[in-house]
Structure formats: structure tokens, C-alpha cells
Scaffold this motif. Structure first.
Motif, PDB file in Angstrom:
ATOM      1  N   VAL A   1      11.773   6.083  -9.889  1.00  0.00           N
ATOM      2  CA  VAL A   1      10.752   5.236  -9.268  1.00  0.00           C
ATOM      3  C   VAL A   1      10.436   4.054 -10.172  1.00  0.00           C
ATOM      4  CG1 VAL A   1       8.344   5.126  -8.518  1.00  0.00           C
ATOM      5  CG2 VAL A   1       9.751   7.094  -7.901  1.00  0.00           C
ATOM      6  N   ALA A   2      10.292   4.334 -11.474  1.00  0.00           N
ATOM      7  CA  ALA A   2      10.008   3.257 -12.430  1.00  0.00           C
ATOM      8  C   ALA A   2      11.163   2.264 -12.487  1.00  0.00           C
ATOM      9  CB  ALA A   2       9.753   3.848 -13.813  1.00  0.00           C
ATOM     10  N   LEU A   3      12.403   2.767 -12.436  1.00  0.00           N
ATOM     11  CA  LEU A   3      13.577   1.890 -12.478  1.00  0.00           C
ATOM     12  C   LEU A   3      13.643   1.010 -11.235  1.00  0.00           C
ATOM     13  CD1 LEU A   3      16.177   1.077 -13.949  1.00  0.00           C
ATOM     14  CD2 LEU A   3      17.351   2.926 -12.700  1.00  0.00           C
ATOM     15  N   ILE A   4      13.404   1.611 -10.063  1.00  0.00           N
ATOM     16  CA  ILE A   4      13.403   0.843  -8.819  1.00  0.00           C
ATOM     17  C   ILE A   4      12.342  -0.252  -8.877  1.00  0.00           C
ATOM     18  CG2 ILE A   4      12.897   0.932  -6.345  1.00  0.00           C
ATOM     19  CD1 ILE A   4      14.090   3.770  -6.344  1.00  0.00           C
ATOM     20  N   GLY A   5      11.132   0.114  -9.328  1.00  0.00           N
ATOM     21  CA  GLY A   5      10.044  -0.859  -9.410  1.00  0.00           C
ATOM     22  C   GLY A   5      10.354  -2.001 -10.355  1.00  0.00           C
ATOM     23  N   SER A   6      10.960  -1.687 -11.498  1.00  0.00           N
ATOM     24  CA  SER A   6      11.264  -2.716 -12.494  1.00  0.00           C
ATOM     25  C   SER A   6      12.347  -3.673 -11.991  1.00  0.00           C
ATOM     26  CB  SER A   6      11.730  -2.060 -13.799  1.00  0.00           C
ATOM     27  OG  SER A   6      10.709  -1.256 -14.346  1.00  0.00           O
ATOM     28  N   ILE A   7      13.426  -3.119 -11.458  1.00  0.00           N
ATOM     29  CA  ILE A   7      14.535  -3.959 -10.987  1.00  0.00           C
ATOM     30  C   ILE A   7      14.073  -4.901  -9.882  1.00  0.00           C
ATOM     31  CG2 ILE A   7      16.743  -3.931  -9.762  1.00  0.00           C
ATOM     32  CD1 ILE A   7      17.395  -1.342 -11.260  1.00  0.00           C
ATOM     33  N   THR A   8      13.381  -4.342  -8.886  1.00  0.00           N
ATOM     34  CA  THR A   8      13.006  -5.154  -7.724  1.00  0.00           C
ATOM     35  C   THR A   8      11.975  -6.219  -8.071  1.00  0.00           C
ATOM     36  OG1 THR A   8      11.415  -3.408  -7.117  1.00  0.00           O
ATOM     37  CG2 THR A   8      13.560  -3.374  -6.043  1.00  0.00           C
TER      38      THR A   8
ATOM     39  N   PHE B   1       0.794  -1.224   0.000  1.00  0.00           N
ATOM     40  CA  PHE B   1       0.000   0.000   0.000  1.00  0.00           C
ATOM     41  C   PHE B   1       0.832   1.283   0.000  1.00  0.00           C
ATOM     42  CE2 PHE B   1      -2.946  -3.100   1.927  1.00  0.00           C
ATOM     43  CZ  PHE B   1      -4.019  -2.958   1.058  1.00  0.00           C
ATOM     44  N   LEU B   2       2.089   1.222   0.475  1.00  0.00           N
ATOM     45  CA  LEU B   2       2.798   2.469   0.728  1.00  0.00           C
ATOM     46  C   LEU B   2       4.139   2.608   0.018  1.00  0.00           C
ATOM     47  CD1 LEU B   2       2.184   2.727   4.600  1.00  0.00           C
ATOM     48  CD2 LEU B   2       0.918   3.883   2.774  1.00  0.00           C
ATOM     49  N   PHE B   3       4.663   1.558  -0.594  1.00  0.00           N
ATOM     50  CA  PHE B   3       6.015   1.632  -1.139  1.00  0.00           C
ATOM     51  C   PHE B   3       6.138   2.681  -2.246  1.00  0.00           C
ATOM     52  CE2 PHE B   3       9.523  -0.427  -3.790  1.00  0.00           C
ATOM     53  CZ  PHE B   3      10.533   0.123  -3.029  1.00  0.00           C
ATOM     54  N   VAL B   4       5.246   2.614  -3.236  1.00  0.00           N
ATOM     55  CA  VAL B   4       5.313   3.578  -4.340  1.00  0.00           C
ATOM     56  C   VAL B   4       5.054   4.992  -3.823  1.00  0.00           C
ATOM     57  CG1 VAL B   4       4.315   4.277  -6.544  1.00  0.00           C
ATOM     58  CG2 VAL B   4       4.671   1.851  -6.057  1.00  0.00           C
ATOM     59  N   PHE B   5       4.089   5.129  -2.910  1.00  0.00           N
ATOM     60  CA  PHE B   5       3.799   6.442  -2.314  1.00  0.00           C
ATOM     61  C   PHE B   5       5.030   6.963  -1.580  1.00  0.00           C
ATOM     62  CE2 PHE B   5       2.441   9.060   1.279  1.00  0.00           C
ATOM     63  CZ  PHE B   5       1.666  10.020   0.633  1.00  0.00           C
ATOM     64  N   PHE B   6       5.722   6.087  -0.862  1.00  0.00           N
ATOM     65  CA  PHE B   6       6.940   6.490  -0.163  1.00  0.00           C
ATOM     66  C   PHE B   6       7.978   7.013  -1.140  1.00  0.00           C
ATOM     67  CE2 PHE B   6      11.291   5.247   0.941  1.00  0.00           C
ATOM     68  CZ  PHE B   6      11.492   5.995   2.088  1.00  0.00           C
ATOM     69  N   LEU B   7       8.166   6.305  -2.249  1.00  0.00           N
ATOM     70  CA  LEU B   7       9.185   6.708  -3.211  1.00  0.00           C
ATOM     71  C   LEU B   7       8.875   8.059  -3.844  1.00  0.00           C
ATOM     72  CD1 LEU B   7       9.794   3.295  -5.056  1.00  0.00           C
ATOM     73  CD2 LEU B   7      11.242   4.354  -3.312  1.00  0.00           C
ATOM     74  N   THR B   8       7.602   8.293  -4.179  1.00  0.00           N
ATOM     75  CA  THR B   8       7.242   9.511  -4.903  1.00  0.00           C
ATOM     76  C   THR B   8       6.980  10.703  -3.977  1.00  0.00           C
ATOM     77  OG1 THR B   8       4.916   8.825  -4.921  1.00  0.00           O
ATOM     78  CG2 THR B   8       6.265   8.235  -6.842  1.00  0.00           C
ATOM     79  N   ASN B   9       6.269  10.481  -2.872  1.00  0.00           N
ATOM     80  CA  ASN B   9       5.783  11.595  -2.060  1.00  0.00           C
ATOM     81  C   ASN B   9       6.586  11.836  -0.785  1.00  0.00           C
ATOM     82  OD1 ASN B   9       3.660  10.925  -3.917  1.00  0.00           O
ATOM     83  ND2 ASN B   9       2.310  12.231  -2.730  1.00  0.00           N
ATOM     84  N   VAL B  10       7.306  10.819  -0.311  1.00  0.00           N
ATOM     85  CA  VAL B  10       8.052  10.973   0.944  1.00  0.00           C
ATOM     86  C   VAL B  10       9.544  11.135   0.650  1.00  0.00           C
ATOM     87  CG1 VAL B  10       8.578   9.947   3.195  1.00  0.00           C
ATOM     88  CG2 VAL B  10       6.312   9.648   2.182  1.00  0.00           C
TER      89      VAL B  10
END
Length: 462
Positions: free
Chosen positions: A46-53, A29-38
Motif C-alpha cells: 500500500v505504501a509503495l502504491i501510494g508513493s509511486i502514484t 476518501f476511499l482509495f487507501v481504505f480500498f487498498l487495505t480493507n477491500v
């Protein structure tokens, strides 16, 4: 004959899954929100982190069960040992997934490392935990009961997290005067609860799995070890397992697409985001109920039949919900039926994996249950990757652009959101139902016969 299930196991097996699901909910629920908003990473990063992981996580998914099955049992047993020794490392590694240390490239590398390493370490005890089902249970009914308890505790985490997740992250950020640190500490706390849960299951299952000391003699050691060839035989000489993996992929697609698309429904169709937390809470409660009734249902009609009923019911409810989605009252009634069935399926489908592990042992003479149970990760991780292409594709076809004003949403956009949230998952549920109904042929009677033959072989070997 194995030991009868204790009262503690009957009631509290699955408490480890409560902690595990609380931990993974931070990510879900919070990982992408953490990367972009926090942490405020750039969108390309953010897209690179999401793809690699996600890709690394999916590639590694088949190996966790293989590690448990293919290595010599540790001091406290083949499965239980991992539930004791691995969780403390997760607590530390998972916290690095919610940090921002140094320049953006360095910070991103630390997050990726925290993600990948924590997932490697937590997936092994997760597989070990679920692999205890065929170890503990004496028959298909007990396997269904344990899977039901596990599903109920897992679903209960959704109720708890809706209250304690985001608010706790905000509170910790204010107390420490560091918004990023608030999420770091939230991840650590939830991982700590996972550790306590797994250690609880470790304790209540003491005496149910042979320890390394109890597995003595060359013959016993040889029979306990499972080679790569044995694992491949267990997979490719196990038609019910192959059918289950394909059917379960589509079931996971239903779950993940609905989870990711729900916010779009309340933004552009209901146009009332204040109802979104209500949906999350009521949906979580419905799934707890569904998981709890899964055991009695499977006992009454068999695990296979309960799965088929649940999948066809899920497909029907989601497809019907598409046509009442503009009416909020009818929407909530029908979608909660779907969420109840998702809870029931989360329990009984796990029980099917434990059933096919019995079939695999009967077929090959090798107990590779940890490898089989670990293959659940394969369907799950591939579904996570696949869902990321469907939602953008459907919304883009309707002309959706980021930041679109809900008040000016066209009927075409609303229908696209309804389709991606309800109708497409309904079709996937129907595909899963047909695959399982037509391809999965293991019955309760066959499983009892296979289990009896396995026990006879072991008795002769002794």
C-alpha cells in the motif's frame, strides 16, 4: 469585445467540476481504505502504491497546461476539444485503479497504471475546463463570477458524495457478490458523471472559443501557438504568478491537512465518530455557501482583496478554534466559519490565476492561459505530498501509535491532534495570507487596463 455570458454559462459553468469532484472523492476518501480493507494488499505494498502514484502525479503536474497551450487547437477549439474527447477514456482507465487482478505484484502494477494513466487523461480536460474562465470572461468581475460558480458546484459534490459514495460501493458489492467490483463500478459511475458534466459545459460554451476552422492563416496559427520559451517567459516574467503559486501551496496545505486529520479529532478529542459524518455534511454545505458568495464579494472589493480577507479570516478562525476545540458546540461554530472561508477561497484563488494569465499575455504578447491555469496543479500536487509528512510527525512526537485506544488518550495526544487539525493549518493560512497580501500587486484597475491593451493589439493585428 467578447460575447456576453449566456444565462446557461452564468448558472451552469462548473457543473463539470461537480462531476469531476464526485469522481476524485472516490480516491480522496476511499482509495487507501480500498487498498487495505477491500483489496487487502499488504501495508508495505500500500505504501509503495501510494508513493509511486503520488510522485509520478506530482512530477507530471506542470505539463498538462503546456500540452494544451503548446499544441495546435483541435477541431472544437484549444480547450473545449479536450473536454469532449478525453473524458470517455477516463471512465475506463479510472476503473482499473479499483481492481485486484492476479497476484499482488501484478494487481499493484495494474492499479498504478490505472491511477497514472487516468490522472494524465483527466488532468488535461480539468485544465481545459478551468482555462475557459479567461476565454469566456470580459473583465475581472466576470472571471470572479465564473470562478465562484465553479467553486459552488465543486463544494456541492461534497454534500452529494457524503450520501452516495460509500453506501453505493457497499450496495454494488452486495449486488454483484464481489466487494472489489463494488468499488470498481463506483469509480466508473462517478467518472461517467464527470464525462456528462464536461460535455454539458462543452455544449453551453459553443461559440465562445475559436475553433480550428476559424483560426485561419499562417499569422493566426503562429499567434495561436505557444512555444516552450513563451511558457517560460509567462512564468518567470510574471511575478504575481510566482507569488500566487507559493501562497496557494500553503492554502492547499490547509485544506489537505484538515481533510486527513479530521477523523483523528473525532476519534481522540471528541471521542464520538458518530459526529464525523455530521461534520463532513455541515462543512460541505458551509463551503458551498462560501463559494457562492465569493463572486459578489470579489465584485465588491476585488478578487485580490477578497482573497486576502479570506486567508486572514481562515487563519484567525483556525487558531481560535484550537483554543475552543474541547468544547464541541464552540468547535462546530468556529470550524464551520473556517470551512465557509475555505469555500470562498477555492473560488477566488482560481480567479487570481485567470487574472495572472491576463497579465502574462499583456507582458509577453502570447496567450498561455492554459499553461498558467494548469500550474494550479503544481501547488496542489506538491501540497498532497507534503501533508503526508506533517501529520505522522506531529502525532509521533506525542507518542501516538496505530490503534491507540481513544478512551485512554492522553492530554498530550489530544493537544497534538488539535494542533495538527487546526493550529498548524491556521499557521499555514497565515503564511499564505502574508505572501498574497505583500507580494500580489495586481489590482482590478490594472487588469482592466491590461485587458483593454490586449484587445487593442489584436484589433491592430487584424
Amino acid at each position: 469585445m467578447k460575447k456576453p455570458l449566456s444565462k446557461a454559462i452564468r448558472n451552469f459553468y462548473g457543473i463539470g467540476d461537480l462531476g469531476f469532484s464526485l469522481m476524485t472523492s472516490v480516491e480522496l476518501f476511499l482509495f487507501v481504505f480500498f487498498l487495505t480493507n477491500v483489496a487487502k494488499f499488504s501495508l508495505p505494498m500500500v505504501a509503495l502504491i501510494g508513493s509511486i502514484t503520488s510522485i509520478v502525479d506530482a512530477v507530471l503536474s506542470p505539463f498538462y497546461g503546456a500540452i494544451i497551450s503548446g499544441t495546435k487547437p483541435l477541431k472544437w477549439g484549444r480547450n473545449r476539444s479536450w473536454m469532449l474527447i478525453a473524458p470517455p477514456f477516463v471512465v475506463v482507465l479510472y476503473m482499473f485503479q479499483y481492481t485486484k487482478i492476479g497476484p499482488e505484484p501484478v494487481a499493484a502494477a495494474i492499479i498504478c497504471a490505472g491511477f497514472i494513466l487516468s490522472h494524465i487523461v483527466w488532468n488535461i480536460p480539468w485544465v481545459a475546463n478551468v482555462s475557459l474562465i479567461p476565454v469566456l470572461a470580459n473583465n475581472p468581475d466576470e472571471r470572479s463570477l465564473l470562478a465562484s460558480r465553479r467553486g459552488a458546484w465543486t463544494s456541492l459534490s461534497g454534500v452529494f458524495f457524503s450520501y452516495i459514495g460509500p453506501p453505493l460501493a457497499i450496495y454494488l458489492g452486495k449486488v454483484t457478490n464481489n466487494e472489489v467490483l463494488g468499488y470498481t463500478l463506483l469509480a466508473g459511475i462517478m467518472a461517467f458523471l464527470m464525462m456528462i458534466g464536461y460535455w454539458t459545459v462543452f455544449k453551453i460554451t459553443e461559440g465562445y472559443e475559436p475553433t480550428a476552422e476559424e483560426i485561419q492563416g499562417a499569422a493566426a496559427s503562429a499567434s495561436g501557438r505557444v512555444t516552450v520559451g513563451d511558457m517560460l517567459k509567462t512564468l518567470f516574467q510574471n511575478p504575481p504568478l510566482i507569488v500566487l503559486l507559493i501562497g496557494d501551496f500553503f492554502r492547499y496545505m490547509v485544506n489537505f491537512i484538515m481533510t486527513a486529520a479530521a477523523a483523528y479529532y473525532f476519534t481522540y478529542v471528541a471521542q464520538n465518530m458518530a459526529l464525523f459524518p455530521t461534520y463532513l455534511l455541515l462543512g460541505a454545505i458551509a463551503q458551498v455557501i462560501g463559494a457562492y458568495i465569493a463572486g459578489p464579494l470579489a465584485k465588491a472589493v476585488s478578487t485580490r482583496t477578497a482573497s486576502v480577507i479570506g486567508l486572514f479570516g481562515l487563519a484567525a478562525s483556525l487558531i481560535i478554534c484550537k483554543f475552543v476545540a474541547m468544547n464541541l458546540i464552540l468547535f462546530f461554530i468556529v470550524v464551520l466559519i473556517a470551512r465557509l472561508l475555505l469555500g470562498e477561497l477555492a473560488a477566488v484563488m482560481v480567479s487570481l490565476y485567470s487574472d495572472v494569465s491576463v497579465y502574462g499575455e499583456w507582458k509577453t504578447g502570447k496567450n498561455a492561459s492554459s499553461f498558467v491555469m494548469g500550474l494550479m496543479n503544481l501547488s496542489l500536487k506538491t501540497a498532497i505530498i507534503s501533508r503526508g509528512t506533517i501529520i505522522p510527525m506531529v502525532l509521533a512526537a506525542a507518542g501516538f501509535v496505530a490503534g491507540a485506544n481513544p478512551n485512554t488518550a492522553s492530554l498530550e495526544l489530544k493537544n497534538a491532534v488539535i494542533n495538527v487539525f487546526l493550529f498548524i493549518p491556521g499557521i499555514f493560512a497565515l503564511v499564505s495570507a502574508l505572501i498574497v497580501a505583500l507580494g500580489y500587486r495586481l489590482t482590478k484597475e490594472k487588469l482592466i487596463a491590461y485587458q483593454n491593451e490586449i484587445e487593442q493589439r489584436k484589433a491592430v493585428a487584424i
